[in-house]
Design a protein around this motif. Structure first.
Motif, PDB file in Angstrom:
ATOM      1  N   ARG A  83       0.829  -1.215   0.000  1.00 45.46           N
ATOM      2  CA  ARG A  83       0.000   0.000   0.000  1.00 45.46           C
ATOM      3  C   ARG A  83       0.859   1.260   0.000  1.00 45.46           C
ATOM      4  NH1 ARG A  83      -5.168  -1.005  -0.322  1.00 45.46           N
ATOM      5  NH2 ARG A  83      -6.008  -2.949   0.496  1.00 45.46           N
ATOM      6  N   ALA A  84       2.008   1.218   0.644  1.00 46.83           N
ATOM      7  CA  ALA A  84       2.921   2.368   0.632  1.00 46.83           C
ATOM      8  C   ALA A  84       3.494   2.602  -0.767  1.00 46.83           C
ATOM      9  CB  ALA A  84       4.050   2.149   1.637  1.00 46.83           C
ATOM     10  N   PHE A  85       3.541   1.549  -1.588  1.00 42.14           N
ATOM     11  CA  PHE A  85       4.081   1.647  -2.945  1.00 42.14           C
ATOM     12  C   PHE A  85       3.043   2.131  -3.959  1.00 42.14           C
ATOM     13  CE2 PHE A  85       5.517  -0.424  -6.994  1.00 42.14           C
ATOM     14  CZ  PHE A  85       6.712   0.263  -7.127  1.00 42.14           C
ATOM     15  N   LEU A  86       1.766   2.039  -3.636  1.00 45.38           N
ATOM     16  CA  LEU A  86       0.706   2.390  -4.582  1.00 45.38           C
ATOM     17  C   LEU A  86       0.791   3.819  -5.137  1.00 45.38           C
ATOM     18  CD1 LEU A  86      -2.407   0.537  -3.103  1.00 45.38           C
ATOM     19  CD2 LEU A  86      -0.926  -0.140  -5.015  1.00 45.38           C
ATOM     20  N   PRO A  87       1.174   4.836  -4.351  1.00 43.64           N
ATOM     21  CA  PRO A  87       1.298   6.182  -4.935  1.00 43.64           C
ATOM     22  C   PRO A  87       2.296   6.246  -6.099  1.00 43.64           C
ATOM     23  CG  PRO A  87       1.216   6.338  -2.560  1.00 43.64           C
ATOM     24  CD  PRO A  87       1.329   4.872  -2.890  1.00 43.64           C
ATOM     25  N   GLN A  88       3.334   5.433  -6.056  1.00 44.82           N
ATOM     26  CA  GLN A  88       4.281   5.413  -7.174  1.00 44.82           C
ATOM     27  C   GLN A  88       3.613   4.837  -8.421  1.00 44.82           C
ATOM     28  OE1 GLN A  88       8.476   4.765  -6.708  1.00 44.82           O
ATOM     29  NE2 GLN A  88       8.171   4.360  -4.517  1.00 44.82           N
ATOM     30  N   LEU A  89       2.772   3.817  -8.229  1.00 47.10           N
ATOM     31  CA  LEU A  89       2.050   3.257  -9.376  1.00 47.10           C
ATOM     32  C   LEU A  89       1.060   4.268  -9.937  1.00 47.10           C
ATOM     33  CD1 LEU A  89       1.431  -0.420  -8.235  1.00 47.10           C
ATOM     34  CD2 LEU A  89       3.180   0.449  -9.811  1.00 47.10           C
ATOM     35  N   ASP A  90       0.428   5.053  -9.053  1.00 47.72           N
ATOM     36  CA  ASP A  90      -0.478   6.106  -9.525  1.00 47.72           C
ATOM     37  C   ASP A  90       0.255   7.088 -10.432  1.00 47.72           C
ATOM     38  OD1 ASP A  90      -2.769   5.171  -8.282  1.00 47.72           O
ATOM     39  OD2 ASP A  90      -2.505   6.429  -6.505  1.00 47.72           O
ATOM     40  N   GLU A  91       1.497   7.389 -10.088  1.00 43.42           N
ATOM     41  CA  GLU A  91       2.306   8.305 -10.892  1.00 43.42           C
ATOM     42  C   GLU A  91       2.688   7.684 -12.235  1.00 43.42           C
ATOM     43  OE1 GLU A  91       6.765  10.329 -10.784  1.00 43.42           O
ATOM     44  OE2 GLU A  91       6.079   9.144  -9.075  1.00 43.42           O
ATOM     45  N   LEU A  92       3.038   6.400 -12.237  1.00 41.08           N
ATOM     46  CA  LEU A  92       3.586   5.746 -13.418  1.00 41.08           C
ATOM     47  C   LEU A  92       2.543   5.239 -14.403  1.00 41.08           C
ATOM     48  CD1 LEU A  92       6.345   3.580 -11.685  1.00 41.08           C
ATOM     49  CD2 LEU A  92       6.712   5.594 -13.124  1.00 41.08           C
ATOM     50  N   VAL A  93       1.451   4.683 -13.897  1.00 39.76           N
ATOM     51  CA  VAL A  93       0.490   3.995 -14.758  1.00 39.76           C
ATOM     52  C   VAL A  93      -0.640   4.941 -15.129  1.00 39.76           C
ATOM     53  CG1 VAL A  93      -1.031   1.999 -14.983  1.00 39.76           C
ATOM     54  CG2 VAL A  93       1.072   1.804 -13.649  1.00 39.76           C
ATOM     55  N   THR A  94      -0.538   5.508 -16.333  1.00 39.31           N
ATOM     56  CA  THR A  94      -1.585   6.415 -16.808  1.00 39.31           C
ATOM     57  C   THR A  94      -2.607   5.675 -17.659  1.00 39.31           C
ATOM     58  OG1 THR A  94      -0.224   7.032 -18.706  1.00 39.31           O
ATOM     59  CG2 THR A  94      -0.053   8.418 -16.728  1.00 39.31           C
ATOM     60  N   GLU A  95      -2.203   4.566 -18.271  1.00 38.97           N
ATOM     61  CA  GLU A  95      -3.097   3.688 -19.025  1.00 38.97           C
ATOM     62  C   GLU A  95      -2.772   2.261 -18.615  1.00 38.97           C
ATOM     63  OE1 GLU A  95      -2.503   4.267 -23.174  1.00 38.97           O
ATOM     64  OE2 GLU A  95      -3.203   6.327 -23.147  1.00 38.97           O
ATOM     65  N   GLY A  96      -3.785   1.497 -18.264  1.00 39.07           N
ATOM     66  CA  GLY A  96      -3.557   0.120 -17.857  1.00 39.07           C
ATOM     67  C   GLY A  96      -4.500  -0.251 -16.729  1.00 39.07           C
ATOM     68  N   LEU A  97      -4.171  -1.299 -16.025  1.00 42.25           N
ATOM     69  CA  LEU A  97      -5.002  -1.815 -14.944  1.00 42.25           C
ATOM     70  C   LEU A  97      -4.108  -2.207 -13.784  1.00 42.25           C
ATOM     71  CD1 LEU A  97      -7.781  -2.968 -13.922  1.00 42.25           C
ATOM     72  CD2 LEU A  97      -7.127  -5.111 -15.061  1.00 42.25           C
ATOM     73  N   VAL A  98      -4.493  -1.806 -12.576  1.00 42.90           N
ATOM     74  CA  VAL A  98      -3.772  -2.192 -11.365  1.00 42.90           C
ATOM     75  C   VAL A  98      -4.761  -2.904 -10.460  1.00 42.90           C
ATOM     76  CG1 VAL A  98      -2.461  -1.379  -9.363  1.00 42.90           C
ATOM     77  CG2 VAL A  98      -2.240  -0.180 -11.557  1.00 42.90           C
ATOM     78  N   THR A  99      -4.420  -4.127 -10.041  1.00 43.87           N
ATOM     79  CA  THR A  99      -5.303  -4.890  -9.162  1.00 43.87           C
ATOM     80  C   THR A  99      -4.566  -5.284  -7.891  1.00 43.87           C
ATOM     81  OG1 THR A  99      -4.735  -7.056 -10.117  1.00 43.87           O
ATOM     82  CG2 THR A  99      -6.566  -5.849 -11.134  1.00 43.87           C
ATOM     83  N   LEU A 100      -5.337  -5.475  -6.825  1.00 44.78           N
ATOM     84  CA  LEU A 100      -4.804  -5.961  -5.546  1.00 44.78           C
ATOM     85  C   LEU A 100      -5.549  -7.229  -5.165  1.00 44.78           C
ATOM     86  CD1 LEU A 100      -4.658  -2.684  -3.415  1.00 44.78           C
ATOM     87  CD2 LEU A 100      -2.722  -3.964  -4.337  1.00 44.78           C
ATOM     88  N   ASP A 101      -4.815  -8.222  -4.688  1.00 41.04           N
ATOM     89  CA  ASP A 101      -5.396  -9.480  -4.236  1.00 41.04           C
ATOM     90  C   ASP A 101      -4.736  -9.898  -2.935  1.00 41.04           C
ATOM     91  OD1 ASP A 101      -6.924 -10.307  -6.742  1.00 41.04           O
ATOM     92  OD2 ASP A 101      -4.900 -10.144  -7.552  1.00 41.04           O
ATOM     93  N   ASP A 102      -5.550 -10.407  -1.998  1.00 42.14           N
ATOM     94  CA  ASP A 102      -4.991 -11.049  -0.821  1.00 42.14           C
ATOM     95  C   ASP A 102      -4.391 -12.373  -1.248  1.00 42.14           C
ATOM     96  OD1 ASP A 102      -5.781  -9.141   1.129  1.00 42.14           O
ATOM     97  OD2 ASP A 102      -7.816  -9.946   1.080  1.00 42.14           O
ATOM     98  N   CYS A 103      -3.276 -12.745  -0.655  1.00 47.99           N
ATOM     99  CA  CYS A 103      -2.672 -14.042  -0.949  1.00 47.99           C
ATOM    100  C   CYS A 103      -1.952 -14.542   0.296  1.00 47.99           C
ATOM    101  CB  CYS A 103      -1.722 -13.962  -2.148  1.00 47.99           C
ATOM    102  SG  CYS A 103      -0.307 -12.886  -1.931  1.00 47.99           S
TER     103      CYS A 103
END
Length: 126
Positions: A83-103
């Motif tokens: 979750r701490a890394f998600l803001p970096q993905l918000d910055e990088l991924v302008t087109e695409g899909l980001v998913t989260l899954d419990d494992c």
């Protein structure tokens, strides 16, 4: 080395093979940032066919007009780190899909370095 067992969170980022960040492959930038953030690991998987929000089919089949194949970057770590890394993905991924899954992590181990192997006498210098 990061210790990781039990409950974890998996983030999967689906982007195109030709997507870039500052003239560098986007998937590579995500992996390098994940490593810099101290995450347990990241892997990139290249798809052979797929489509996304644009509904345009991307395929590796011969005679295809599209060569921008789908790529999935998979990162697994504990929930707090992901979750701490998600803001970096918000910055990088302008087109695409980001998913989260419990494992659940059953095993997480790396290769032993030469110095860690039994009988190793340390690093030799020239």
């Amino acid at each position: 080395m990061t210790r990781l067992t039990g409950r974890a969170l998996r983030v999967t980022v689906f982007v195109g093979e030709h997507d870039t960040w500052h003239h560098k492959p986007l998937y590579s930038e995500i992996v390098h940032r994940a490593r810099a953030a101290g995450l347990a690991g990241a892997s990139v998987f290249r798809g052979v066919e797929g489509f996304g929000a644009s509904s345009l089919i991307h395929t590796s089949r011969l005679l295809s007009l599209s060569e921008d194949l789908p790529v999935a970057v998979v990162i697994v770590d504990d929930e707090e780190r992901v979750r701490a890394f998600l803001p970096q993905l918000d910055e990088l991924v302008t087109e695409g899909l980001v998913t989260l899954d419990d494992c659940e992590v059953i095993r997480y181990s790396g290769r032993k370095s030469e110095q860690d192997k039994p009988g190793a006498k340390g690093k030799k210098s020239l």
